[in-house]
Every structure is written in structure tokens, then in C-alpha cells.
Design a protein around this motif. Structure first.
Motif, PDB file in Angstrom:
ATOM      1  N   TYR A  82       0.596  -1.082   0.339  1.00 19.41           N
ATOM      2  CA  TYR A  82      -0.370  -0.016   0.273  1.00 19.41           C
ATOM      3  C   TYR A  82       0.776   1.518   0.020  1.00 19.41           C
ATOM      4  CZ  TYR A  82      -4.224   2.905   0.893  1.00 19.41           C
ATOM      5  OH  TYR A  82      -5.047   4.145   1.375  1.00 19.41           O
ATOM      6  N   LEU A  83       2.254   1.289   1.025  1.00 17.65           N
ATOM      7  CA  LEU A  83       3.081   2.338   0.365  1.00 17.65           C
ATOM      8  C   LEU A  83       3.350   2.868  -0.182  1.00 17.65           C
ATOM      9  CD1 LEU A  83       4.009   2.005   5.109  1.00 17.65           C
ATOM     10  CD2 LEU A  83       2.376   3.615   3.751  1.00 17.65           C
ATOM     11  N   ILE A  84       4.064   1.597  -1.421  1.00 19.68           N
ATOM     12  CA  ILE A  84       5.042   1.919  -2.075  1.00 19.68           C
ATOM     13  C   ILE A  84       4.068   2.099  -3.594  1.00 19.68           C
ATOM     14  CG2 ILE A  84       7.059   0.919  -3.675  1.00 19.68           C
ATOM     15  CD1 ILE A  84       7.259  -0.752  -1.662  1.00 19.68           C
ATOM     16  N   ARG A  85       4.322   2.842  -3.741  1.00 17.91           N
ATOM     17  CA  ARG A  85       3.235   3.979  -5.219  1.00 17.91           C
ATOM     18  C   ARG A  85       3.950   2.588  -6.203  1.00 17.91           C
ATOM     19  NH1 ARG A  85       4.298  10.587  -4.029  1.00 17.91           N
ATOM     20  NH2 ARG A  85       5.616   9.510  -5.697  1.00 17.91           N
ATOM     21  N   SER A  86       3.165   3.309  -7.840  1.00 17.65           N
ATOM     22  CA  SER A  86       3.775   2.559  -8.558  1.00 17.65           C
ATOM     23  C   SER A  86       4.917   3.198  -9.330  1.00 17.65           C
ATOM     24  CB  SER A  86       1.947   3.053 -10.051  1.00 17.65           C
ATOM     25  OG  SER A  86       1.905   4.402  -9.838  1.00 17.65           O
ATOM     26  N   ASP A  87       5.048   4.158  -8.943  1.00 17.65           N
ATOM     27  CA  ASP A  87       7.087   4.808  -9.402  1.00 17.65           C
ATOM     28  C   ASP A  87       7.473   4.538  -8.831  1.00 17.65           C
ATOM     29  OD1 ASP A  87       6.450   6.370  -7.402  1.00 17.65           O
ATOM     30  OD2 ASP A  87       6.007   8.176  -7.813  1.00 17.65           O
ATOM     31  N   GLY A  88       7.768   3.951  -7.845  1.00 18.37           N
ATOM     32  CA  GLY A  88       8.276   3.989  -6.498  1.00 18.37           C
ATOM     33  C   GLY A  88       8.622   3.892  -5.116  1.00 18.37           C
ATOM     34  N   GLN A  89       8.035   5.697  -4.955  1.00 12.37           N
ATOM     35  CA  GLN A  89       8.196   6.437  -3.801  1.00 12.37           C
ATOM     36  C   GLN A  89       7.414   5.729  -3.619  1.00 12.37           C
ATOM     37  OE1 GLN A  89      10.743   8.353  -4.027  1.00 12.37           O
ATOM     38  NE2 GLN A  89      11.448   8.740  -6.016  1.00 12.37           N
ATOM     39  N   LEU A  90       7.384   6.295  -1.806  1.00 12.73           N
ATOM     40  CA  LEU A  90       6.333   6.153  -0.258  1.00 12.73           C
ATOM     41  C   LEU A  90       5.254   6.644  -0.536  1.00 12.73           C
ATOM     42  CD1 LEU A  90       9.115   5.724   1.736  1.00 12.73           C
ATOM     43  CD2 LEU A  90       7.629   3.648   0.892  1.00 12.73           C
ATOM     44  N   ASN A  91       4.214   6.526  -0.519  1.00 15.56           N
ATOM     45  CA  ASN A  91       3.062   7.272  -0.499  1.00 15.56           C
ATOM     46  C   ASN A  91       2.329   7.463   1.420  1.00 15.56           C
ATOM     47  OD1 ASN A  91       0.633   8.053   0.461  1.00 15.56           O
ATOM     48  ND2 ASN A  91      -0.783   6.157  -0.133  1.00 15.56           N
ATOM     49  N   LEU A  92       2.447   8.699   1.605  1.00 22.71           N
ATOM     50  CA  LEU A  92       2.958   9.281   2.643  1.00 22.71           C
ATOM     51  C   LEU A  92       1.681  10.152   3.079  1.00 22.71           C
ATOM     52  CD1 LEU A  92       6.702   8.925   4.054  1.00 22.71           C
ATOM     53  CD2 LEU A  92       4.759   7.599   4.257  1.00 22.71           C
ATOM     54  N   ASP A  93       0.577  10.384   1.994  1.00 26.16           N
ATOM     55  CA  ASP A  93      -0.351  10.797   2.404  1.00 26.16           C
ATOM     56  C   ASP A  93      -1.344  11.725   3.962  1.00 26.16           C
ATOM     57  OD1 ASP A  93      -2.169  12.706   1.674  1.00 26.16           O
ATOM     58  OD2 ASP A  93      -3.413  11.684   0.555  1.00 26.16           O
ATOM     59  N   ARG A  94      -1.019  12.839   4.229  1.00 25.37           N
ATOM     60  CA  ARG A  94      -1.823  12.613   5.736  1.00 25.37           C
ATOM     61  C   ARG A  94      -3.184  12.712   5.239  1.00 25.37           C
ATOM     62  NH1 ARG A  94       0.054  14.413  10.372  1.00 25.37           N
ATOM     63  NH2 ARG A  94       2.444  14.751  10.519  1.00 25.37           N
ATOM     64  N   GLY A  95      -3.751  12.023   4.033  1.00 28.50           N
ATOM     65  CA  GLY A  95      -4.979  12.733   4.109  1.00 28.50           C
ATOM     66  C   GLY A  95      -6.031  11.683   3.579  1.00 28.50           C
ATOM     67  N   ASP A  96      -4.971  10.943   3.119  1.00 27.83           N
ATOM     68  CA  ASP A  96      -4.998   9.403   3.382  1.00 27.83           C
ATOM     69  C   ASP A  96      -5.678   8.729   4.143  1.00 27.83           C
ATOM     70  OD1 ASP A  96      -4.957   6.544   1.578  1.00 27.83           O
ATOM     71  OD2 ASP A  96      -4.415   6.153   3.288  1.00 27.83           O
ATOM     72  N   PRO A  97      -7.025   7.613   4.547  1.00 27.16           N
ATOM     73  CA  PRO A  97      -7.072   7.382   5.885  1.00 27.16           C
ATOM     74  C   PRO A  97      -6.489   6.254   6.699  1.00 27.16           C
ATOM     75  CG  PRO A  97      -8.648   5.893   3.899  1.00 27.16           C
ATOM     76  CD  PRO A  97      -7.728   7.444   3.429  1.00 27.16           C
ATOM     77  N   ILE A  98      -5.082   5.085   5.537  1.00 29.35           N
ATOM     78  CA  ILE A  98      -4.514   4.512   6.032  1.00 29.35           C
ATOM     79  C   ILE A  98      -2.875   5.239   6.389  1.00 29.35           C
ATOM     80  CG2 ILE A  98      -3.535   2.615   5.839  1.00 29.35           C
ATOM     81  CD1 ILE A  98      -5.224   1.185   4.434  1.00 29.35           C
ATOM     82  N   THR A  99      -2.523   5.525   5.569  1.00 26.22           N
ATOM     83  CA  THR A  99      -1.531   6.311   6.258  1.00 26.22           C
ATOM     84  C   THR A  99      -1.829   7.854   6.782  1.00 26.22           C
ATOM     85  OG1 THR A  99      -1.806   8.076   3.530  1.00 26.22           O
ATOM     86  CG2 THR A  99       0.328   5.946   4.234  1.00 26.22           C
ATOM     87  N   GLY A 100      -2.805   8.875   7.023  1.00 28.86           N
ATOM     88  CA  GLY A 100      -2.692   9.463   7.970  1.00 28.86           C
ATOM     89  C   GLY A 100      -3.265   8.733   9.380  1.00 28.86           C
ATOM     90  N   ALA A 101      -3.703   7.581   9.274  1.00 26.72           N
ATOM     91  CA  ALA A 101      -3.751   7.476  10.661  1.00 26.72           C
ATOM     92  C   ALA A 101      -1.982   6.817  11.235  1.00 26.72           C
ATOM     93  CB  ALA A 101      -5.381   6.010  10.902  1.00 26.72           C
ATOM     94  N   LEU A 102      -1.678   5.845  10.289  1.00 26.32           N
ATOM     95  CA  LEU A 102      -0.640   5.854  10.982  1.00 26.32           C
ATOM     96  C   LEU A 102       0.330   6.836  11.295  1.00 26.32           C
ATOM     97  CD1 LEU A 102       0.301   3.176   8.784  1.00 26.32           C
ATOM     98  CD2 LEU A 102       0.374   2.776  11.185  1.00 26.32           C
ATOM     99  N   LEU A 103       0.506   8.740  10.559  1.00 27.84           N
ATOM    100  CA  LEU A 103       1.247   9.498  10.737  1.00 27.84           C
ATOM    101  C   LEU A 103       0.890  10.532  11.749  1.00 27.84           C
ATOM    102  CD1 LEU A 103       1.900  10.347   7.241  1.00 27.84           C
ATOM    103  CD2 LEU A 103       3.960   9.858   8.705  1.00 27.84           C
TER     104      LEU A 103
END
Ligand code: NAD
Length: 375
Positions: A341-362
Motif C-alpha cells: 500500500y505504501l509503495i506507489r507505482s512509481d516506486g516512491q512512498l505514499n505518506l499522504d496525511r489525507g489518506d485514511p491509512i497513512t494519515g492514521a499511521l502518521l
């Protein structure tokens, strides 16, 4: 992914250091399934206690090296237990581990400019279900608790019919019918016990009964059963006392109690006091899985066997490690789903605070820490 097939993210897997912790946060099979999307560095011996050799990690495509190199080169580090305070992380490292409800750890990691994705903060949503390490490990703990309890009991769980006479099946009860409690009920039933379950959440009744066990109603009126996120509400001291008194007669008729009642981030409710223990038959057993958060029984000692009034009270704090291979496979499957879920298709990390999963983790990171990290 970049055209030259270079993988932008390096992920490090550390060996666990807590005495008795035998699990590993990713298995070779998990790494094999992710290796096209990230570079993996594995600390030497990381999986050996769980049955996964360095050679298997190398075959899966990881590089096996020492801890210093993992810490120096990995952008994202994965482990199970919260890190020891002396671990030298590079500023800007992302850390995936347990410890997400520990405020002291959070401020320590902030001081080191480490972004902690604490696994307890994952939402318990359908989308995040595959990443839910609390559920996978609670399930193993519920199973292992019954085996530990059965080993300590003076009686057998199943019925025996022999020429010398008939032995009645033992009665067991799970206090708290969440993930661990339901698994304990299912395991005890498979072993032939007569199973019972109790929970303050009304939804638990149907789940207990669907396993062929008897639900014990609370008999305490106006109890604060449900709270947000599907969790139980916390009872007042008076409610807990009334609950204890109504449960006491049921508990006295049980041979095995698996206590799992917990409130996230709060001390565990006290459901068994010495008066209740004194009323149980000598040789009965209580396995208190809430030991780490204070215990459901006042006589529980973490990681010790305490025998009071002939009742054996166990307070294991790391039962999943007793089934280290399977527990690691499930934990690793959860972490693989999270990394996927965290590794985007361009290989970078998704750390979007607006995303329900990454937002909760952050959620408990300082805003200043994250922008530079969103590579
Ligand atoms: P938990 O470990 O926080 O607590 C264990 C159980 O103890 C819970 O069932 C809770 O209701 C119960 N409890 C708390 N106080 C009690 C008291 N005083 N007396 C008796 N029981 C008490 O819970 P858990 O196993 O992590 O599950 C919590 C909830 O989350 C459940 O509703 C479960 O179905 C739900 N859940 C949802 C997902 C998902 O949707 N992804 C995944 C796992 C669990």
C-alpha cells in the motif's frame, strides 16, 4: 518505476532484541513478493528463531548484512517490537513497528527525527484488515493460551469414556470475546471443552454463539458496552465491581479461564479479584492475556505463574512467540500488505496525511517531520 529499473526505496528488516521475542516482521516469502518494487536489506539472523534462514532471505532477493548497514542505508525499517532507545537511526528514517500507543516512545523518536508508523494506529477498517497485526497476533495468542492453560490444568479438556469410568469435559470461559477470546473459544471447543464467552459488547453474543459456545450475559444494567471503532467502552470502578460480582459465580464453575478483556490505551478492566479466585476449584487455571496492560485478574504477575488458593494464574505477555513460525508468517503478511500500500507505482512512498491509512499511521507525528520525507 524509473526506466533503468533502479528501485528508489530501500527497506531494512531488523532482528528482534527483546529477550524471548522469536518472531520476525517479514518472511522470505513476503520479500520475494515485494522485491521487484524495493531493495531489501535484512539483518543477519533476523529470522533464525522463527525458522527462516539467512540463505532463504538471500534466495528471495534480499541482501543479508549487519545491523549498522541496515540502519545506515534503509529509508524504511521494519521490526516487530518498539526499538530500544539506543538504536541509532538516521534522521528521516521511517520506522514500522509496534509501540504506536506509547507516548514516551513517540517523543523519543521525534527527538531522533524518526517517523514512526506505529502499527496499533492502523484503522480497523475493511481496507486495512489485511494489515491488522493486532488481529493476526491476537488470534495466535488465543489459540496458544488454551494450550498453555491445558498444560497447567489438573483435568482434561475433553470427555474420556473408559472402562475405568467416564471423565466429564472441562468447562472453559473466555472473558472478552474479541479476536483472542473467540479464537480461545474455538480452540477449546476443538479440544472438547464446554466453552463459554463473556463480553460487554452486545455484538459479541452472536459471535460466541456461532462458535457453539454459551454467551454469559452481563446482568449489569446500563453498562457502557460499545465505544468508537467497534471497541469496548471503559467501565467506571463501580460498574467493574458490579460486573465482577455477577461474573464470580460463573467463573467459580469453570476450570479454565482465558482472560482477554482490554480497552485500547487504557488499563485492562479488573474482572477477577481474590474473592473470585478463592471460590474456584483448586487446580483450575486462569490465563490472563491482558497481563501487559495490568491484567484482568488482580493476582496476575506478567510472565509468571502465580498460584493462589490452588488456582494457577498465568500472565504470558508474548504467546505469539511460542508459535513463532506461523506468527511471523501472519505478521509478515500484514506488513507485506502495508508495504504494498505504501509503495506507489512509481516506486516512491505514499505518506499522504489525507489518506485514511497513512494519515492514521502518521497521526502523532510533528507536521514538520513529514514533508521532507515524502520523496
Ligand atoms: P481488544 O483486544 O481491544 O479487547 C478484547 C475484548 O475485550 C473485546 O472484545 C472487548 O469488547 C472486550 N472487553 C473490553 N472491556 C471488557 C470488559 N470490561 N468486560 C468484558 N469484555 C471486555 O479487542 P479486539 O479483539 O482487538 O477487537 C475489538 C473490536 O474490533 C471487536 O469488535 C472486533 O470485532 C473488531 N475488529 C475489527 C476488525 C476489522 O474490521 N478490521 C479487525 C479486528 C477486530
Amino acid at each position: 518505476m524509473p526506466a533503468n529499473d533502479e528501485k528508489p526505496v530501500t527497506i531494512g528488516l531488523l532482528r528482534e532484541r527483546l529477550p524471548g521475542e522469536r518472531r520476525v516482521a517479514l518472511t522470505p516469502s513476503d520479500i520475494g513478493r515485494l522485491v521487484k518494487r524495493a531493495t531489501f536489506l535484512v539483518e543477519r539472523g533476523a529470522g533464525s528463531e522463527a525458522g527462516f534462514s539467512d540463505a532463504e532471505f538471500m534466495t528471495a532477493g534480499a541482501r543479508v548484512t549487519n545491523m549498522e548497514e541496515v540502519l545506515a542505508q534503509a529509508r524504511l525499517i521494519v521490526k516487530i517490537r518498539p526499538p530500544h532507545r539506543s538504536l541509532l537511526f538516521r534522521p528521516g528514517t521511517l520506522l514500522v513497528s509496534l509501540g504506536g500507543r506509547d507516548e514516551a516512545l513517540a517523543s523519543l523518536l521525534r527527538e531522533k527525527s524518526v517517523v514512526h508508523l506505529g502499527l496499533e494506529r492502523l484503522p480497523r477498517s475493511t481496507r486495512a484488515q489485511s494489515m491488522d497485526v493486532l488481529s493476526s497476533q491476537a488470534s495466535i495468542a488465543g489459540y496458544a493460551a488454551v494450550l498453555e492453560g491445558a498444560r497447567q490444568l489438573d483435568v482434561s479438556l475433553p470427555m474420556f469414556i473408559t472402562a475405568a469410568g467416564t471423565i466429564k469435559p472441562a468447562r472453559m470461559m473466555a472473558l472478552g470475546a474479541g479476536v483472542a477470546g473467540l479464537q480461545a473459544i474455538a480452540t477449546a471447543r476443538r479440544l472438547g471443552a464446554i466453552a463459554h464467552g463473556f463480553d460487554v459488547r452486545h455484538a459479541a453474543r452472536e459471535q460466541v454463539e456461532s462458535l457453539g459456545a454459551t454467551f454469559i450475559p452481563s446482568e449489569v444494567s446500563g453498562l457502557s458496552g460499545e465505544a468508537a471503532g467497534g471497541y469496548a467502552g471503559e467501565q467506571s470502578a463501580d460498574e467493574q465491581l458490579r460486573l465482577r460480582r455477577t461474573l464470580a459465580t460463573h467463573i467459580a464453575s469453570m476450570r479454565l479461564i482465558v482472560a482477554t478483556a482490554q480497552i485500547p490505551g487504557r488499563p485492562a478492566p479488573i474482572l477477577i479479584d481474590e474473592e473470585t479466585v478463592a471460590a474456584m476449584q483448586p487446580g483450575s487455571v486462569i490465563v490472563d492475556l491482558a497481563a501487559e496492560s495490568g491484567g484482568n485478574c488482580t493476582l496476575t504477575r506478567p510472565d509468571e505463574l502465580n498460584t493462589v488458593h490452588g488456582v494457577r494464574i498465568l500472565g504470558p505477555t508474548n504467546l505469539p512467540s511460542a508459535v513463532a513460525t506461523n506468527a511471523s508468517q501472519l505478521f509478515g503478511g500484514n506488513i507485506r500488505a502495508l508495504l504494498d500500500y505504501l509503495i506507489r507505482s512509481d516506486g516512491q512512498l505514499n505518506l499522504d496525511r489525507g489518506d485514511p491509512i497513512t494519515g492514521a499511521l502518521l497521526a502523532n507525528q510533528l507536521p514538520a517531520l513529514t514533508p521532507a520525507l515524502v520523496a
